[in-house]
Design an enzyme around this catalytic site. Structure first.
Site, PDB file in Angstrom:
ATOM      1  N   ASN A   1       4.241   1.982   7.637  1.00  0.00           N
ATOM      2  CA  ASN A   1       3.355   1.123   7.273  1.00  0.00           C
ATOM      3  C   ASN A   1       1.875   1.438   7.311  1.00  0.00           C
ATOM      4  O   ASN A   1       1.098   1.331   6.276  1.00  0.00           O
ATOM      5  CB  ASN A   1       3.581  -0.174   7.908  1.00  0.00           C
ATOM      6  CG  ASN A   1       3.025  -1.565   6.906  1.00  0.00           C
ATOM      7  OD1 ASN A   1       3.732  -2.095   6.205  1.00  0.00           O
ATOM      8  ND2 ASN A   1       1.808  -1.882   7.100  1.00  0.00           N
TER       9      ASN A   1
ATOM     10  N   ILE B   1       0.746  -1.054   0.055  1.00  0.00           N
ATOM     11  CA  ILE B   1       0.059   0.002   0.012  1.00  0.00           C
ATOM     12  C   ILE B   1       0.626   1.503   0.004  1.00  0.00           C
ATOM     13  O   ILE B   1       0.529   2.349  -0.354  1.00  0.00           O
ATOM     14  CB  ILE B   1      -0.878  -0.147   1.288  1.00  0.00           C
ATOM     15  CG1 ILE B   1      -0.458  -0.261   2.780  1.00  0.00           C
ATOM     16  CG2 ILE B   1      -1.999  -1.112   0.885  1.00  0.00           C
ATOM     17  CD1 ILE B   1      -1.191  -0.064   3.502  1.00  0.00           C
TER      18      ILE B   1
ATOM     19  N   LEU C   1      -4.749 -13.961  23.177  1.00  0.00           N
ATOM     20  CA  LEU C   1      -5.058 -15.135  23.843  1.00  0.00           C
ATOM     21  C   LEU C   1      -5.775 -16.359  22.942  1.00  0.00           C
ATOM     22  O   LEU C   1      -5.432 -17.695  23.382  1.00  0.00           O
ATOM     23  CB  LEU C   1      -6.441 -14.683  24.709  1.00  0.00           C
ATOM     24  CG  LEU C   1      -6.847 -15.804  25.796  1.00  0.00           C
ATOM     25  CD1 LEU C   1      -5.793 -16.220  26.825  1.00  0.00           C
ATOM     26  CD2 LEU C   1      -8.012 -15.148  26.714  1.00  0.00           C
TER      27      LEU C   1
ATOM     28  N   SER D   1     -10.148   0.019  15.739  1.00  0.00           N
ATOM     29  CA  SER D   1     -10.206  -0.747  16.768  1.00  0.00           C
ATOM     30  C   SER D   1     -10.607  -0.252  18.259  1.00  0.00           C
ATOM     31  O   SER D   1     -10.490   0.968  18.463  1.00  0.00           O
ATOM     32  CB  SER D   1      -8.637  -1.456  17.054  1.00  0.00           C
ATOM     33  OG  SER D   1      -8.226  -1.967  18.284  1.00  0.00           O
TER      34      SER D   1
ATOM     35  N   GLY E   1      -2.261  -3.795   7.218  1.00  0.00           N
ATOM     36  CA  GLY E   1      -1.558  -2.991   8.344  1.00  0.00           C
ATOM     37  C   GLY E   1      -0.781  -3.915   9.283  1.00  0.00           C
ATOM     38  O   GLY E   1      -1.105  -5.065   9.182  1.00  0.00           O
TER      39      GLY E   1
ATOM     40  N   PHE F   1      -7.795  -3.203   5.269  1.00  0.00           N
ATOM     41  CA  PHE F   1      -7.172  -4.144   6.603  1.00  0.00           C
ATOM     42  C   PHE F   1      -5.712  -4.147   6.566  1.00  0.00           C
ATOM     43  O   PHE F   1      -5.403  -4.344   7.541  1.00  0.00           O
ATOM     44  CB  PHE F   1      -7.652  -5.550   6.186  1.00  0.00           C
ATOM     45  CG  PHE F   1      -9.111  -6.039   6.356  1.00  0.00           C
ATOM     46  CD1 PHE F   1      -9.551  -6.098   7.475  1.00  0.00           C
ATOM     47  CD2 PHE F   1      -9.702  -6.138   5.040  1.00  0.00           C
ATOM     48  CE1 PHE F   1     -11.125  -6.425   7.460  1.00  0.00           C
ATOM     49  CE2 PHE F   1     -11.295  -6.612   5.246  1.00  0.00           C
ATOM     50  CZ  PHE F   1     -11.889  -6.570   6.541  1.00  0.00           C
TER      51      PHE F   1
ATOM     52  N   GLY G   1       0.266  -2.504  30.194  1.00  0.00           N
ATOM     53  CA  GLY G   1      -0.458  -1.625  29.175  1.00  0.00           C
ATOM     54  C   GLY G   1      -1.977  -2.389  29.196  1.00  0.00           C
ATOM     55  O   GLY G   1      -2.868  -1.874  28.395  1.00  0.00           O
TER      56      GLY G   1
ATOM     57  N   TYR H   1       1.015   1.337  17.765  1.00  0.00           N
ATOM     58  CA  TYR H   1      -0.069   0.425  17.121  1.00  0.00           C
ATOM     59  C   TYR H   1      -1.389   1.324  17.227  1.00  0.00           C
ATOM     60  O   TYR H   1      -2.103   1.685  16.117  1.00  0.00           O
ATOM     61  CB  TYR H   1      -0.254  -0.940  17.497  1.00  0.00           C
ATOM     62  CG  TYR H   1      -1.541  -1.330  16.787  1.00  0.00           C
ATOM     63  CD1 TYR H   1      -1.435  -1.616  15.599  1.00  0.00           C
ATOM     64  CD2 TYR H   1      -2.585  -1.903  17.783  1.00  0.00           C
ATOM     65  CE1 TYR H   1      -2.609  -2.463  15.060  1.00  0.00           C
ATOM     66  CE2 TYR H   1      -3.655  -2.263  17.312  1.00  0.00           C
ATOM     67  CZ  TYR H   1      -3.889  -2.643  16.011  1.00  0.00           C
ATOM     68  OH  TYR H   1      -5.010  -2.941  15.412  1.00  0.00           O
TER      69      TYR H   1
ATOM     70  N   LYS I   1      -3.991   3.815  14.512  1.00  0.00           N
ATOM     71  CA  LYS I   1      -5.407   3.756  14.472  1.00  0.00           C
ATOM     72  C   LYS I   1      -6.043   4.996  14.592  1.00  0.00           C
ATOM     73  O   LYS I   1      -6.936   5.493  13.854  1.00  0.00           O
ATOM     74  CB  LYS I   1      -5.943   2.682  15.374  1.00  0.00           C
ATOM     75  CG  LYS I   1      -5.615   1.165  14.992  1.00  0.00           C
ATOM     76  CD  LYS I   1      -6.130   0.829  13.717  1.00  0.00           C
ATOM     77  CE  LYS I   1      -5.649  -0.589  13.373  1.00  0.00           C
ATOM     78  NZ  LYS I   1      -5.808  -0.866  11.864  1.00  0.00           N
TER      79      LYS I   1
ATOM     80  N   ARG J   1       0.304  -8.149  32.382  1.00  0.00           N
ATOM     81  CA  ARG J   1       0.859  -7.453  31.012  1.00  0.00           C
ATOM     82  C   ARG J   1       0.658  -6.143  31.148  1.00  0.00           C
ATOM     83  O   ARG J   1      -0.182  -5.470  31.088  1.00  0.00           O
ATOM     84  CB  ARG J   1       0.385  -8.280  29.931  1.00  0.00           C
ATOM     85  CG  ARG J   1       1.090  -8.091  28.605  1.00  0.00           C
ATOM     86  CD  ARG J   1       0.355  -8.684  27.265  1.00  0.00           C
ATOM     87  NE  ARG J   1      -1.000  -8.320  26.863  1.00  0.00           N
ATOM     88  CZ  ARG J   1      -1.581  -8.911  26.113  1.00  0.00           C
ATOM     89  NH1 ARG J   1      -1.054  -9.914  25.446  1.00  0.00           N
ATOM     90  NH2 ARG J   1      -2.994  -8.539  25.879  1.00  0.00           N
TER      91      ARG J   1
END
Ligand code: NAD
Ligand code: UDP
Length: 339
Positions: free
Chosen positions: A100, A60, A201, A125, A83, A81, A295, A150, A154, A293
């Site tokens: 990207n 892209i 998960l 998201s 990415g 989509f 964040g 990331y 978005k 974890r």
């Protein structure tokens, strides 16, 4: 019927959406650089659809490559989509993620504008909501500064598409905010095939189930939730795919900005997921507790009523469907598309 370019159409959500587009009578064209997909997905899509789907290999970010499908076809709309999507990796490689995802989306939107293609549907998201002040999350819940590059890409792409729509009012910009996609096509032919050790998960659960990994570590057991583990809104990938078809039907050639949560509206904890998965495989899935974890959002689930009222779309698959189909995919393809 409309021709829809699907960037990232060889990937996990993209491949399932291509199948549902064909089923609904659209003509999808896949555009992908295989940075996180395998060519083996293409014959599998053909097998499910009963016909092949045109495909362009390209990046892209590279204008000449991005232009090719527009030069050679009359594209009515784009579902975007393509990415990079690994939260942890994005912290280590922020520039790669901005290049990207954000730069790539800029090139795509430029090409769309220049070729007069004004229908844009974007894979956003629930991460744009950050740590929610309250749940369930509606579309007008505040957008929070993301806790990873990331997530920030978005937010940036959402804003960029909204600004473009203001400047070029013919644009129909649809921002679909996904909750947690899981599961696989019921045929077991296509599914999620992460590279390396899965971060998410569900693929971790499926790989433990087939013996590729030994034991799931549950990240944290002292969160302020009923069982101490984090809560998410898991949605079957086929429901997510039909959500795109519903959005396309509703938003195509309707100028403006359209924003929808795609979730089920139900939150499940990590322990709920382990129990459901253990039931699907008929024995207790090996698991242990580990530290939190960094964040992780404590609790996040959607209010999906806007999508129901405006798109006529609801998620219909149950948690049992999600675990069964995820397991079926992994059992049939223990090493993913390499088999
Ligand atoms: P995926 O990695 O399986 O699919 C992305 C596809 O894009 C891959 O096939 C990859 O090869 C391709 N791609 C990446 N960079 C490209 C480039 N520069 N040019 C051309 N193709 C490129 O991921 P997915 O889970 O199917 O996610 C699809 C989209 O949905 C992504 O934008 C992701 O951020 C978003 N999303 C995913 C989730 C999730 O949990 N899976 C949740 C919310 C949003
Ligand atoms: N999780 C876990 N062990 C794992 C992977 C994930 O306990 O090996 C937990 C994670 O802490 C979160 C939930 O499962 O509470 C969903 O994580 P995932 O990465 O799939 O989705 P996200 O956190 O990005 O919504």
């Amino acid at each position: 019927m409309s021709t829809i370019l699907v960037t990232g159409g060889a990937g996990y959500i993209g491949s399932h959406t291509v199948v549902e587009l064909v089923k609904a009578g659209y003509d999808p064209i896949i555009f992908d650089n295989f940075s996180n997909a395998k060519p083996a997905v293409l014959p599998r899509i053909k097998q499910i659809c009963g016909r092949s789907v045109p495909f362009y290999a390209g990046d892209i970010r590279v204008r000449e490559q991005m232009e090719r499908p527009f030069k050679e076809n009359k594209i009515d709309g784009v579902i975007h989509f393509a990415g990079l999507k690994a939260v942890g990796e994005s912290v280590k490689k922020p520039l790669e993620y901005y290049d990207n995802n954000v730069h790539g989306s800029t090139v795509l939107l430029e090409v769309m504008r220049d070729y007069g293609c004004h229908n844009f549907i974007f894979s956003s998201s629930s991460t744009v909501y950050g740590e929610p002040d309250k749940v369930p999350l509606t579309e007008d819940s505040p957008i929070k500064r993301a806790n990873s590059p990331y997530g920030q890409t978005k937010i940036d792409i959402e804003y960029m598409a909204e600004e473009l729509q203001k400047a070029v009012p013919e644009f129909s910009v649809t921002l679909l905010r996904y909750f947690n996609p899981v599961g696989a096509h019921e045929s077991g032919l296509i599914g999620e095939d992460p590279r390396g050790i899965p971060n998410n998960l569900m693929p971790y659960l499926t790989q433990v189930a087939v013996g590729r990994l030994e034991c799931l570590t549950i990240f944290g057991k002292d969160y302020p939730t009923p069982d101490g583990t984090c809560i998410r809104d898991y949605i079957h990938v086929v429901d997510l795919a039909t959500g795109h078809v519903a959005a396309l039907k509703h938003c195509l050639d309707k100028p403006g900005v359209h924003i929808y949560n795609l979730g089920t509206g139900t939150g499940y904890s990590v322990i709920d997921m382990v129990k459901a998965f253990s039931k699907a495989i008929g024995h207790e899935l090996p698991h242990k507790f580990g530290p939190r974890r960094e964040g992780d959002v404590v609790c996040c689930y959607a209010d999906p009523s806007k999508a129901k009222n405006e798109l006529g779309w609801v998620a219909t698959h149950t948690l049992e469907d999600m675990t069964r189909d995820a397991y079926n995919w992994q059992k049939n393809n223990p090493n993913g598309y390499d088999d």
